[in-house]
Scaffold this active site. Structure first.
Site, PDB file in Angstrom:
ATOM      1  N   ASP A  87       0.836  -1.211   0.000  1.00 33.51           N
ATOM      2  CA  ASP A  87       0.000   0.000   0.000  1.00 33.51           C
ATOM      3  C   ASP A  87       0.870   1.260   0.000  1.00 33.51           C
ATOM      4  O   ASP A  87       0.350   2.378  -0.107  1.00 33.51           O
ATOM      5  CB  ASP A  87      -1.010  -0.005   1.155  1.00 33.51           C
ATOM      6  CG  ASP A  87      -0.356  -0.112   2.514  1.00 33.51           C
ATOM      7  OD1 ASP A  87       0.877  -0.288   2.585  1.00 33.51           O
ATOM      8  OD2 ASP A  87      -1.089  -0.019   3.526  1.00 33.51           O
ATOM      9  N   SER A  88       2.198   1.075   0.073  1.00 32.09           N
ATOM     10  CA  SER A  88       3.125   2.193  -0.166  1.00 32.09           C
ATOM     11  C   SER A  88       2.865   2.767  -1.562  1.00 32.09           C
ATOM     12  O   SER A  88       3.246   3.900  -1.859  1.00 32.09           O
ATOM     13  CB  SER A  88       4.574   1.726  -0.044  1.00 32.09           C
ATOM     14  OG  SER A  88       4.793   0.548  -0.802  1.00 32.09           O
ATOM     15  N   ASP A 126      -1.069  -5.817  -0.050  1.00 32.76           N
ATOM     16  CA  ASP A 126      -1.518  -5.301   1.245  1.00 32.76           C
ATOM     17  C   ASP A 126      -3.023  -5.133   1.215  1.00 32.76           C
ATOM     18  O   ASP A 126      -3.582  -4.640   0.217  1.00 32.76           O
ATOM     19  CB  ASP A 126      -0.912  -3.903   1.489  1.00 32.76           C
ATOM     20  CG  ASP A 126       0.368  -3.938   2.302  1.00 32.76           C
ATOM     21  OD1 ASP A 126       0.478  -4.800   3.199  1.00 32.76           O
ATOM     22  OD2 ASP A 126       1.243  -3.089   2.052  1.00 32.76           O
ATOM     23  N   LYS A 156      -1.414  -9.412   2.671  1.00 30.97           N
ATOM     24  CA  LYS A 156      -0.666  -8.991   3.860  1.00 30.97           C
ATOM     25  C   LYS A 156      -1.553  -8.046   4.657  1.00 30.97           C
ATOM     26  O   LYS A 156      -2.217  -7.178   4.072  1.00 30.97           O
ATOM     27  CB  LYS A 156       0.646  -8.307   3.459  1.00 30.97           C
ATOM     28  CG  LYS A 156       1.468  -7.842   4.672  1.00 30.97           C
ATOM     29  CD  LYS A 156       2.928  -7.574   4.324  1.00 30.97           C
ATOM     30  CE  LYS A 156       3.176  -6.242   3.663  1.00 30.97           C
ATOM     31  NZ  LYS A 156       2.784  -5.088   4.492  1.00 30.97           N
ATOM     32  N   GLU A 158      -1.706  -5.620   8.250  1.00 28.48           N
ATOM     33  CA  GLU A 158      -1.048  -4.998   9.401  1.00 28.48           C
ATOM     34  C   GLU A 158      -1.880  -5.226  10.658  1.00 28.48           C
ATOM     35  O   GLU A 158      -3.104  -5.056  10.633  1.00 28.48           O
ATOM     36  CB  GLU A 158      -0.919  -3.471   9.188  1.00 28.48           C
ATOM     37  CG  GLU A 158       0.087  -3.082   8.129  1.00 28.48           C
ATOM     38  CD  GLU A 158       0.214  -1.557   8.009  1.00 28.48           C
ATOM     39  OE1 GLU A 158      -0.202  -0.829   8.924  1.00 28.48           O
ATOM     40  OE2 GLU A 158       0.738  -1.106   6.967  1.00 28.48           O
ATOM     41  N   GLU A 225       8.541  -4.937  10.787  1.00 24.55           N
ATOM     42  CA  GLU A 225       8.999  -3.625  10.328  1.00 24.55           C
ATOM     43  C   GLU A 225       9.528  -2.756  11.469  1.00 24.55           C
ATOM     44  O   GLU A 225       8.868  -2.587  12.505  1.00 24.55           O
ATOM     45  CB  GLU A 225       7.841  -2.893   9.613  1.00 24.55           C
ATOM     46  CG  GLU A 225       8.247  -1.484   9.151  1.00 24.55           C
ATOM     47  CD  GLU A 225       7.338  -0.854   8.114  1.00 24.55           C
ATOM     48  OE1 GLU A 225       6.429  -1.526   7.614  1.00 24.55           O
ATOM     49  OE2 GLU A 225       7.558   0.336   7.821  1.00 24.55           O
TER      50      GLU A 225
HETATM   51  N1  LIG Z   1       8.872   5.101   0.354  1.00 23.21           N
HETATM   52  C1  LIG Z   1       8.350   4.354   1.332  1.00 23.21           C
HETATM   53  N2  LIG Z   1       9.117   3.437   1.952  1.00 23.21           N
HETATM   54  C2  LIG Z   1       8.604   2.679   2.945  1.00 23.21           C
HETATM   55  O1  LIG Z   1       9.350   1.834   3.488  1.00 23.21           O
HETATM   56  C3  LIG Z   1       7.241   2.845   3.306  1.00 23.21           C
HETATM   57  C4  LIG Z   1       6.478   3.819   2.615  1.00 23.21           C
HETATM   58  N3  LIG Z   1       7.055   4.557   1.655  1.00 23.21           N
HETATM   59  N4  LIG Z   1       5.182   4.042   2.902  1.00 23.21           N
HETATM   60  C5  LIG Z   1       4.505   3.125   3.784  1.00 23.21           C
HETATM   61  C6  LIG Z   1       5.405   2.700   4.850  1.00 23.21           C
HETATM   62  C7  LIG Z   1       5.849   3.808   5.770  1.00 23.21           C
HETATM   63  N5  LIG Z   1       7.143   3.331   6.202  1.00 23.21           N
HETATM   64  C8  LIG Z   1       8.061   4.054   6.938  1.00 23.21           C
HETATM   65  C9  LIG Z   1       8.108   5.427   6.864  1.00 23.21           C
HETATM   66  C10 LIG Z   1       9.015   6.153   7.585  1.00 23.21           C
HETATM   67  C11 LIG Z   1       9.904   5.505   8.453  1.00 23.21           C
HETATM   68  C12 LIG Z   1      10.854   6.331   9.232  1.00 23.21           C
HETATM   69  O2  LIG Z   1      11.056   7.466   8.931  1.00 23.21           O
HETATM   70  N6  LIG Z   1      11.500   5.785  10.289  1.00 23.21           N
HETATM   71  C13 LIG Z   1      12.440   6.530  11.096  1.00 23.21           C
HETATM   72  C14 LIG Z   1      12.519   5.904  12.453  1.00 23.21           C
HETATM   73  C15 LIG Z   1      12.826   6.935  13.496  1.00 23.21           C
HETATM   74  C16 LIG Z   1      12.979   6.324  14.884  1.00 23.21           C
HETATM   75  O3  LIG Z   1      11.954   5.961  15.503  1.00 23.21           O
HETATM   76  O4  LIG Z   1      14.133   6.231  15.332  1.00 23.21           O
HETATM   77  C17 LIG Z   1      13.824   6.556  10.429  1.00 23.21           C
HETATM   78  O5  LIG Z   1      14.398   7.616  10.305  1.00 23.21           O
HETATM   79  O6  LIG Z   1      14.325   5.484  10.042  1.00 23.21           O
HETATM   80  C18 LIG Z   1       9.856   4.133   8.527  1.00 23.21           C
HETATM   81  C19 LIG Z   1       8.941   3.400   7.772  1.00 23.21           C
HETATM   82  C20 LIG Z   1       7.434   2.081   5.565  1.00 23.21           C
HETATM   83  N7  LIG Z   1       6.653   2.139   4.350  1.00 23.21           N
HETATM   84  C1  LIG Z   2       7.188  -1.819   3.170  1.00 22.80           C
HETATM   85  C2  LIG Z   2       6.306  -2.975   2.837  1.00 22.80           C
HETATM   86  C3  LIG Z   2       6.488  -4.098   3.813  1.00 22.80           C
HETATM   87  C4  LIG Z   2       4.878  -2.534   2.776  1.00 22.80           C
HETATM   88  O1  LIG Z   2       4.040  -2.853   3.579  1.00 22.80           O
HETATM   89  C5  LIG Z   2       4.498  -1.628   1.675  1.00 22.80           C
HETATM   90  O2  LIG Z   2       5.288  -1.458   0.731  1.00 22.80           O
HETATM   91  O3  LIG Z   2       3.394  -1.102   1.730  1.00 22.80           O
HETATM   92 MG   LIG Z   3       2.284  -1.677   3.452  1.00 22.49          MG
END
Ligand SMILES: Nc1nc(=O)c2c([nH]1)NC[C@@H]1CN(c3ccc(C(=O)N[C@@H](CCC(=O)O)C(=O)O)cc3)CN21
Ligand SMILES: CC(C)C(=O)C(=O)O
Ligand SMILES: [Mg+2]
Length: 325
Positions: A87-88, A126, A156, A158, A225
């Site tokens: 769903d990204s 998803d 999938k 969540e 994740e």
């Molecule tokens: N481009 C993209 N990649 C993805 O992996 C993704 C999406 N979109 N959209 C749906 C979800 C959203 N996801 C995400 C989005 C942001 C972070 C993120 O910014 N994480 C922080 C963690 C910060 C912390 O708690 O320490 C990071 O900076 O890694 C993680 C997963 C994974 N999925």
């Molecule tokens: C990041 C993967 C696991 C996902 O759920 C997505 O692409 O939506």
């Molecule tokens: Mg997803």
């Protein structure tokens, strides 16, 4: 060439009657063949059993997202085990600000395109936000739509223990479910952002319990994740079913990344777990810029190599016919 146009069909080495017959049969019956070639290599169709064997013999599982036909063909042309229509899609492909905006119909539009380009990888989608929250009947109907209209092989979802009944139900009717624990992007508002999960002992305990409950409910594998690598490893050791990590460290049974993150075509935030395996954005920008430059300079198209020429005598006749009109 024919393998690109007809990726579901075995490209015959020679047009023997047997191969020809089998090819026609597959095309007409529209079955997914057990052995699929994309030219050079024959790859076996990936099944749930394959994935479980991979966990047991230590062969890492590769999963990538795809949102359209050419991307599905790219995944099918390599050793990708699972193609995920994540769903990204909402963010990286459709420009929505979060995955919660994506509808089932929008998802189906894309899964159908991905299915047309998918050969050996297991095809999973998803379940979009809202499609499994309004009751078992709605959830089941949406799941059946995704399988029948969307042509995916599994779904999938969540969530933790609260979706266990749904996992049980879908599994019982023969729809394989991949669970998804840890960071749940569909709940980013409630969770105050995209934050690493399972950092304190209570949160880690909760994720472990959810994972075990979902396994017991019948999930065939699990995405984990954004959790500390220690928890990613612990879950992988505790579960019978394969774990597929994204930001869960190197010890899960497999890895998944979003296509646009690993290709570097996504302009948004780059999470810590993302590695750029290619720089498609740079290539793409060079292409767009040089096209514009060439058109403006009248350097494209080349009058010979990239243009058609009239037959001289025909053209003279044409010009003569124009005189006086
Ligand atoms: N481009 C993209 N990649 C993805 O992996 C993704 C999406 N979109 N959209 C749906 C979800 C959203 N996801 C995400 C989005 C942001 C972070 C993120 O910014 N994480 C922080 C963690 C910060 C912390 O708690 O320490 C990071 O900076 O890694 C993680 C997963 C994974 N999925
Ligand atoms: C990041 C993967 C696991 C996902 O759920 C997505 O692409 O939506
Ligand atoms: Mg997803």
């Amino acid at each position: 060439m024919s393998s690109l146009l007809l990726p579901r069909v075995v490209r015959p080495q020679c047009w023997s009657a047997a191969v020809f017959g089998r090819t026609i049969a597959r095309r007409w019956m529209s079955v997914r063949p057990q052995e699929i070639t994309n030219g050079a290599e024959v790859r076996k169709k990936v099944t749930i059993q394959t994935l479980h064997q991979q966990k047991n013999n230590g062969t890492p599982i590769t999963m990538l997202t795809a949102y359209d036909y050419p991307t599905a063909v790219a995944c099918s042309s390599h050793a990708v085990d699972i193609t995920l229509v994540g769903d990204s899609l909402a963010q990286v492909c459709l420009g929505y600000s979060s995955t919660t905006e994506l509808t089932v119909s929008e998802m189906i539009h894309h899964t159908r395109a991905v299915a047309r380009g998918t050969t050996h990888p297991l095809l999973i989608a998803d379940m979009p936000f809202g499609s499994y929250h309004t009751g078992m009947e709605d959830a089941l109907r949406n799941a059946v739509r995704l399988v029948q209209e969307g042509r995916v092989e599994g779904l999938k979802i969540e969530g933790g223990a609260e979706i266990a009944e749904l996992v049980k139900k879908l599994t019982s009717v023969g729809i394989p479910v991949m669970a998804h624990v840890g960071l749940l992007p569909q709940r980013h508002t409630a969770m105050s952002g995209y934050k690493v999960q399972g950092r304190n002992h209570a949160s880690a305990q909760r994720i472990l319990e959810d994972a075990l409950t979902l396994q017991e409910a019948g999930a065939f594998s699990m995405v984990v994740e954004a959790v500390p690598k220690e928890l990613g490893q612990y879950l992988t050791e505790k579960l019978r079913i394969p774990t597929i990590g994204i930001g869960a460290g190197p010890h899960t049974d497999g890895q998944v990344l979003v296509w646009d993150d690993m290709m570097n075509t996504w302009n948004g935030h780059k999470a810590k777990f993302v590695r750029r395996f290619a720089n498609v954005k740079a290539e793409r920008d060079v292409g767009v810029a040089s096209y514009c430059e060439a058109v403006r300079a009248r350097a494209f198209p080349d009058p010979q190599a990239e243009s058609y020429s009239a037959d001289k005598s025909e053209w003279e006749l044409f010009l003569a016919s124009q005189k006086g009109s």
